[in-house]
Write an enzyme that holds these catalytic residues in place. Structure first.
Site, PDB file in Angstrom:
ATOM      1  N   SER A  91       0.803  -1.225   0.000  1.00  8.73           N
ATOM      2  CA  SER A  91       0.000   0.000   0.000  1.00  8.73           C
ATOM      3  C   SER A  91       0.834   1.273   0.000  1.00  8.73           C
ATOM      4  O   SER A  91       0.405   2.286  -0.529  1.00  8.73           O
ATOM      5  CB  SER A  91      -0.950   0.004   1.200  1.00  8.73           C
ATOM      6  OG  SER A  91      -0.226  -0.121   2.397  1.00  8.73           O
ATOM      7  N   HIS A 104      -5.078  -2.943  -2.982  1.00  2.90           N
ATOM      8  CA  HIS A 104      -4.662  -1.985  -4.017  1.00  2.90           C
ATOM      9  C   HIS A 104      -4.451  -2.651  -5.376  1.00  2.90           C
ATOM     10  O   HIS A 104      -3.974  -2.014  -6.311  1.00  2.90           O
ATOM     11  CB  HIS A 104      -3.387  -1.261  -3.570  1.00  2.90           C
ATOM     12  CG  HIS A 104      -3.594  -0.500  -2.300  1.00  2.90           C
ATOM     13  ND1 HIS A 104      -4.091   0.787  -2.284  1.00  2.90           N
ATOM     14  CD2 HIS A 104      -3.446  -0.870  -1.009  1.00  2.90           C
ATOM     15  CE1 HIS A 104      -4.208   1.189  -1.029  1.00  2.90           C
ATOM     16  NE2 HIS A 104      -3.820   0.202  -0.236  1.00  2.90           N
ATOM     17  N   LYS A 140     -11.539   0.925  -2.469  1.00  3.01           N
ATOM     18  CA  LYS A 140     -10.520   1.637  -3.243  1.00  3.01           C
ATOM     19  C   LYS A 140     -10.961   1.691  -4.713  1.00  3.01           C
ATOM     20  O   LYS A 140     -11.825   2.481  -5.041  1.00  3.01           O
ATOM     21  CB  LYS A 140      -9.161   0.999  -2.993  1.00  3.01           C
ATOM     22  CG  LYS A 140      -8.872   1.018  -1.468  1.00  3.01           C
ATOM     23  CD  LYS A 140      -7.498   0.650  -1.090  1.00  3.01           C
ATOM     24  CE  LYS A 140      -7.356   0.416   0.420  1.00  3.01           C
ATOM     25  NZ  LYS A 140      -7.550   1.593   1.259  1.00  3.01           N
TER      26      LYS A 140
HETATM   27  C1  LIG Z   1      -3.455  -3.210   2.044  1.00  2.24           C
HETATM   28  C2  LIG Z   1      -4.698  -2.779   2.762  1.00  2.24           C
HETATM   29  N1  LIG Z   1      -5.465  -3.729   3.327  1.00  2.24           N
HETATM   30  C3  LIG Z   1      -6.602  -3.414   3.960  1.00  2.24           C
HETATM   31  C4  LIG Z   1      -7.023  -2.112   4.074  1.00  2.24           C
HETATM   32  C5  LIG Z   1      -8.276  -1.837   4.823  1.00  2.24           C
HETATM   33  O1  LIG Z   1      -9.371  -1.822   3.969  1.00  2.24           O
HETATM   34  P1  LIG Z   1     -10.681  -0.993   4.351  1.00  2.24           P
HETATM   35  O2  LIG Z   1     -10.381   0.443   4.075  1.00  2.24           O
HETATM   36  O3  LIG Z   1     -11.749  -1.569   3.500  1.00  2.24           O
HETATM   37  O4  LIG Z   1     -10.916  -1.223   5.821  1.00  2.24           O
HETATM   38  C6  LIG Z   1      -6.254  -1.089   3.484  1.00  2.24           C
HETATM   39  C7  LIG Z   1      -6.618   0.329   3.513  1.00  2.24           C
HETATM   40  O5  LIG Z   1      -7.545   0.862   3.919  1.00  2.24           O
HETATM   41  C8  LIG Z   1      -5.078  -1.447   2.807  1.00  2.24           C
HETATM   42  O6  LIG Z   1      -4.306  -0.497   2.246  1.00  2.24           O
END
Ligand SMILES: Cc1ncc(COP(=O)(O)O)c(C=O)c1O
Length: 383
Positions: free
Chosen positions: A184, A212, A242
């Site tokens: 990320s 991502h 996203k």
């Molecule tokens: C790699 C990664 N996994 C999980 C999440 C969490 O997802 P959510 O925003 O749907 O809680 C994020 C960012 O928010 C992320 O960048």
């Protein structure tokens, strides 16, 4: 703890964070479309939204959400195992499974909830979790909640992981390996085919978080499709918040694993179902991803254009990090770009390791080429 000592505790902590320039503050961000944002009365071109395909404001996605509110209401009104399993969730799971080439999917309230729920349902005391040191915070949270032994491995280092597997796998009952598919804060991809091969050799289950990757890499189908050989990934986790422009988390896996998570993952069992509007928006977004794959290509091409412009390593996703080292330098760079009409929020520790504060540029399919070039020109002068 009396209220006054709690207040004093937080005030002291905030003062420490202020002194280290690590305090974070909320800024009202009025997103006008999939690209432009208004902050403090100024219109800025955002390079910080994860709306990679500009779908959060797509008229078809918004219309689907609005229609779902009319038909099913604003909230799910219960956990899915009680009354919150509205028809859109089943449709969404079927769509996700088909899109990712999996047998089944399980939808959670968010990506964070998915990761916080999946790992502790599958491993516990006596088991072992191998985790990439740069994996997202919520993968770590799931590992910590599980009570399994946690063994971090150096970022994307398959030789180091193999040594750890050889040394430690044997003593554990079950093993689970955790990684981001697309990292990320760095935008690089995990070497999934090598990772999957190692996991198979040492009987470790593999979960890749493709928050991502979905909609962007692998022709939009995610990082598992970004390689010439398709790796076997037991748990393809991701988020709908996203590229899908909506909200919610999911995992694509086998029918048995999904059914087990439905009945055992605490963040699924004890949390209200995803609201109908979010499910409908995600469904519409997945259909657009499928019908318009050129959107993913444009998002990556825009990231590559910028990376070339600042003479950085080639981009393989829609994310390009620009490292400034100290928090002060990253914040100063953010301020300079903001004066030029660009929003790129500085990312500071603990989100990234100490000494690697950065601007994280996130590209979308709709960023205009001339603005990408102008931003690259400013960044080049700052480096
Ligand atoms: C790699 C990664 N996994 C999980 C999440 C969490 O997802 P959510 O925003 O749907 O809680 C994020 C960012 O928010 C992320 O960048």
């Amino acid at each position: 703890v009396s209220p006054s000592s709690l207040d004093a505790f937080c005030a002291a902590k905030l003062a420490q964070l202020d002194a280290a320039k690590l305090r974070r503050r909320l800024v009202v961000s009025d997103r006008r479309d999939g690209l432009w944002i208004e902050r403090d009365g100024r219109k800025l071109l955002s390079f910080s939204c994860n709306d990679y395909l500009n779908l959060s404001h797509d008229p078809r996605v918004k219309a689907a959400a609005a229609a779902a509110v009319e038909r099913y209401g604003a909230g799910a009104a219960g956990s899915r195992l009680i009354t919150g399993n509205h028809p859109l969730l089943e449709a969404l799971e079927a769509k996700l499974a088909a899109f990712k080439g999996a047998e089944a999917a399980c939808v959670f309230g968010s990506g964070y909830l998915a990761n916080a729920g999946i790992t502790p349902s599958l491993v516990g005391a006596g088991d072992i979790v191998f985790i990439d040191e740069l994996a997202h915070s919520c993968l770590w949270a799931g590992a910590q909640l599980s009570k399994a032994q946690i063994v971090p491995f150096p970022h994307n280092d398959m030789d180091a992981l193999e040594q750890l597997l050889r040394a430690k796998r044997g003593a554990a009952r079950h093993a689970l390996a955790l990684t981001d598919g697309v990292f990320s804060m760095d935008g690089d991809l995990a070497p999934l085919p090598d990772l999957a091969r190692l996991c198979a050799d040492y009987d470790a289950w593999l979960m890749a978080d493709d928050a991502h990757g979905l909609g962007v890499v692998g022709g939009g189908r995610g990082s598992a499709r970004a390689f010439t050989t398709a790796p076997r990934i037991d748990l393809q986790m991701g988020t709908l918040s996203k590229a899908a422009g909506s909200y919610g988390g999911y995992v694509c896996t086998t029918r048995n694993v999904a059914d087990f998570l439905v009945t055992r993952a605490r963040t699924h069992v004890y949390s209200t179902g995803l609201p109908p509007a979010s499910a409908a928006a995600a469904l519409a977004a997945l259909e657009i991803m499928e019908a318009e794959p050129e959107r993913s290509e444009r998002a990556i091409a825009n990231a590559q254009r910028f990376a070339r412009g600042i003479a950085s390593a080639e981009a393989h996703s829609a994310i390009v990090p620009v490292l400034f080292g100290t928090t002060e330098r990253a914040l100063a760079a953010q301020a300079i770009l903001e004066r030029e009409g660009f929003l790129v929020v500085a990312i500071r520790p603990p989100t990234v390791p100490d000494g690697t504060a950065r601007l994280r540029f996130a590209f979308t399919s709709a960023h205009p080429a001339e603005e990408i070039d102008r931003a690259a020109e400013i960044v080049r002068r700052l480096l």
